[in-house]
Scaffold this motif. Structure first.
Motif, PDB file in Angstrom:
ATOM      1  N   UNK A 144       0.843  -1.201   0.000  1.00  0.00           N
ATOM      2  CA  UNK A 144       0.000   0.000   0.000  1.00  0.00           C
ATOM      3  C   UNK A 144       0.879   1.253   0.000  1.00  0.00           C
ATOM      4  N   UNK A 145       1.882   1.274   0.872  1.00  0.00           N
ATOM      5  CA  UNK A 145       2.793   2.422   0.943  1.00  0.00           C
ATOM      6  C   UNK A 145       3.524   2.647  -0.375  1.00  0.00           C
ATOM      7  N   UNK A 146       3.934   1.557  -0.988  1.00  0.00           N
ATOM      8  CA  UNK A 146       4.618   1.642  -2.282  1.00  0.00           C
ATOM      9  C   UNK A 146       3.688   2.227  -3.343  1.00  0.00           C
TER      10      UNK A 146
ATOM     11  N   UNK B  78       0.876   6.532 -13.824  1.00  0.00           N
ATOM     12  CA  UNK B  78       1.116   5.121 -13.500  1.00  0.00           C
ATOM     13  C   UNK B  78      -0.132   4.292 -13.803  1.00  0.00           C
ATOM     14  N   UNK B  79       0.038   3.166 -14.484  1.00  0.00           N
ATOM     15  CA  UNK B  79      -1.082   2.250 -14.714  1.00  0.00           C
ATOM     16  C   UNK B  79      -0.956   1.120 -13.704  1.00  0.00           C
ATOM     17  N   UNK B  80      -1.856   1.124 -12.743  1.00  0.00           N
ATOM     18  CA  UNK B  80      -1.759   0.163 -11.647  1.00  0.00           C
ATOM     19  C   UNK B  80      -2.901  -0.848 -11.739  1.00  0.00           C
ATOM     20  N   UNK B  81      -2.565  -2.096 -12.039  1.00  0.00           N
ATOM     21  CA  UNK B  81      -3.566  -3.158 -11.992  1.00  0.00           C
ATOM     22  C   UNK B  81      -3.471  -3.861 -10.648  1.00  0.00           C
TER      23      UNK B  81
ATOM     24  N   UNK C  57       4.327   5.532  -5.575  1.00  0.00           N
ATOM     25  CA  UNK C  57       4.434   5.497  -7.041  1.00  0.00           C
ATOM     26  C   UNK C  57       3.348   6.356  -7.690  1.00  0.00           C
ATOM     27  N   UNK C  58       2.136   6.302  -7.133  1.00  0.00           N
ATOM     28  CA  UNK C  58       1.028   7.104  -7.681  1.00  0.00           C
ATOM     29  C   UNK C  58       1.316   8.596  -7.549  1.00  0.00           C
TER      30      UNK C  58
END
Lengths: 351, 351
Positions: free
Chosen positions: B94-96, B107-110, B100-101
């Motif tokens: 979660x922290x990461x 950022x494309x986060x799946x 990154x966001x």
């Protein structure tokens, strides 16, 4: 398209391509199911200077392997072992290799005895006797120059000492196939090469590397302990990581199985080494071209003093020189590189 | 051929294809550099009954990620997270994701919120609030039916409750793209489908699964919270592992980046989901055909009583049903499956 199953035991890095990250994808591309046991889980390779993560303990490796065995999932046709940190973990892998060899005499085991490079040991000295105990279990080994010297206790300074070292590996340690890549082509070695294998149009110098593939022969049929094949390749300047891991994986992938694969003479080994050499060299060229096109700050040359003062310097260089494995996957997959041939070194064993 | 870099954080098994082993190779085949952080290192997936190895602690994950960050190696264009054991490790991720966001709004986060299946939770309940906190950071989520219910606290029994659940994900949790695969096509769902999306020539029954792709729309331009696309696929009998992990990886791989990729309407998501669905289904068919041709003792049907008495029974079945990822790599690499299309569910949001 099913070439069988390879068990690969080596290091894992999250970022970049060394150890398993340099070996597994190429093996999968070439059609092998790969079982992957990670001996370390690091952020990146140690050449960056900064890295973090954990090493698998002997108990953790044992737990993974024992549960695979209980579930009858420990039946690979081929075994590939690379960097394994520490003597306890390495002993676990020795025990595994013994068990697999006993169960399956046809097992093709490529052992890369990762000890060090260029005169420096980068493992604890207590792993050396364990590696020596592993040698007779192997089908192929891919030591570098320094590792051959360390394992055989022979300083290689001329053709005679080279013969002695290879003889020890084949006869004392019963290794059927030895591939030594990346040997600096020193004047004595250049002078000893058969004419057709000498790099053309150039003086002997360190800008060539020699690869030697030595495959043990049936000595009841002749006096030579092995068939020796060679090929010189041009040396790209600067350091690339994971090259040896990629090369070993490709040798294993291209080595043909057969009823007597281990002792079938020079042709199987020379074929595999030639393909591995050509593909590794093409991948290096691709990587080198990519690195050369980066902004200057990403390709500052090695300078230990400046690197120590500015860790970023080294980190950027390392990152810029990571293998372009994904971008160059067509190289790996190419079925036959026509010019990938090694020359026979006739008369190598004649004093 | 360079599509950028994906950071994949999920489980690792030595043998077989689930978690990272089901996701990383396909992503590499499709041209992505993949950074691979292993949340567990197990012998095989837990469905075998027997397994061993270790879970990465929160401290170990932190060490890997922090060193990557220090070395400026933590700059992926895309992030993929799957099974993460325990709330402490999940909090690290979660922290990461937050970091990154924040650094990269594009950022494309799946996020695959792995919680359980078919009414059973297979993680500790204390991870649920952490997953809820992760939802607003995601670009795409790929929950199964049960995970949608768990995350939204909505029991889905009709179209109205389905609308409510999707609305909660899009509006309360600010998830731009939701793909729910493998929904059993119950009579109420079958009856509600637009005619052109109904499986042809068949009665509504459990032998079809529905995939729903719901992509949030700009609600200033219209009243519908999302564009909804659907496709029904036939259901293969028996259980295959790693299918969801492969599917999620393929959705991410085929999702087109762009200045507003997250909110660009239904087309990007429907395209990616359609490709992922077609390729996953083809891979499953290949695996099913392989499994069907095995000797009878390798394909004994699930029987909890017999399985408990004879662990081998289950082990052999599991082994026979491992995804044929390597053998089917041409499926993954195929550039465009022409018939891979989803239908628009017009009027889905009209009460």
């Amino acid at each position: 398209m099913s070439k069988g199953r390879i068990l690969s035991i080596q290091s894992h890095v999250a970022f970049g391509y060394v150890g398993g990250k340099a070996a597994v994808f190429p093996l999968q591309c070439l059609g092998y199911d790969v079982d992957v046991v990670n001996t370390v889980n690091f952020s990146n390779h140690t050449g960056y200077g900064r890295f973090g993560g954990s090493r698998a303990t002997a108990a953790e490796l044992t737990a993974v392997l024992e549960n695979m065995e209980k579930n009858r999932l420990l039946q690979p046709e081929r075994l590939l072992t690379g960097y394994i940190p520490g003597s306890e973990a390495l002993s676990v892998v020795l025990g595994l290799a013994q068990k697999l060899r006993e169960k399956n005499p046809e097992l093709i085991y490529l052992l890369d005895p990762v000890l060090g490079d260029s005169g420096k040991l980068y493992v604890s000295p207590d792993v050396i006797p364990i590696y020596r105990a592993m040698l007779p279990l192997s089908t192929i080994i891919t030591p570098n120059w320094f590792e051959v010297e360390t394992l055989t206790d022979v300083q290689i300074t001329d053709v005679s000492s080279l013969r002695r070292a290879l003889k020890i590996l084949h006869e004392q340690y019963q290794v059927p196939n030895v591939v030594v890549s990346s040997i600096p082509l020193r004047p004595w070695l250049h002078a000893a090469l058969p004419a057709q294998a000498r790099p053309s149009g150039s003086e002997p110098d360190a800008s060539y590397l020699l690869c030697i593939a030595s495959s043990a022969t049936d000595t009841t049929k002749g006096p030579a302990p092995s068939a020796v094949h060679i090929r010189a390749v041009t040396c790209l300047s600067g350091y690339f990581s994971g090259v040896g891991d990629l090369f070993s994986a490709l040798v294993l992938a291209h080595f043909r199985a057969g009823p007597h694969a281990g002792m079938a003479g020079g042709s199987h080994l020379a074929h595999a080494a030639a393909q591995a050499l050509a593909k590794t060299h093409a991948m290096l060229k691709l990587t080198d071209e990519y690195a050369a096109a980066l902004p200057e700050e990403d390709r500052l040359p090695t300078d230990e003093e400046l690197d120590a003062r500015e860790p970023e310097r080294k980190v950027r260089r390392m990152n810029g020189r990571e293998l372009r494995l994904v971008q160059g996957q067509d190289i790996i997959r190419s079925s036959a590189l026509a010019d990938a041939k090694m020359s026979s070194w006739e008369g190598f064993w004649e004093e």
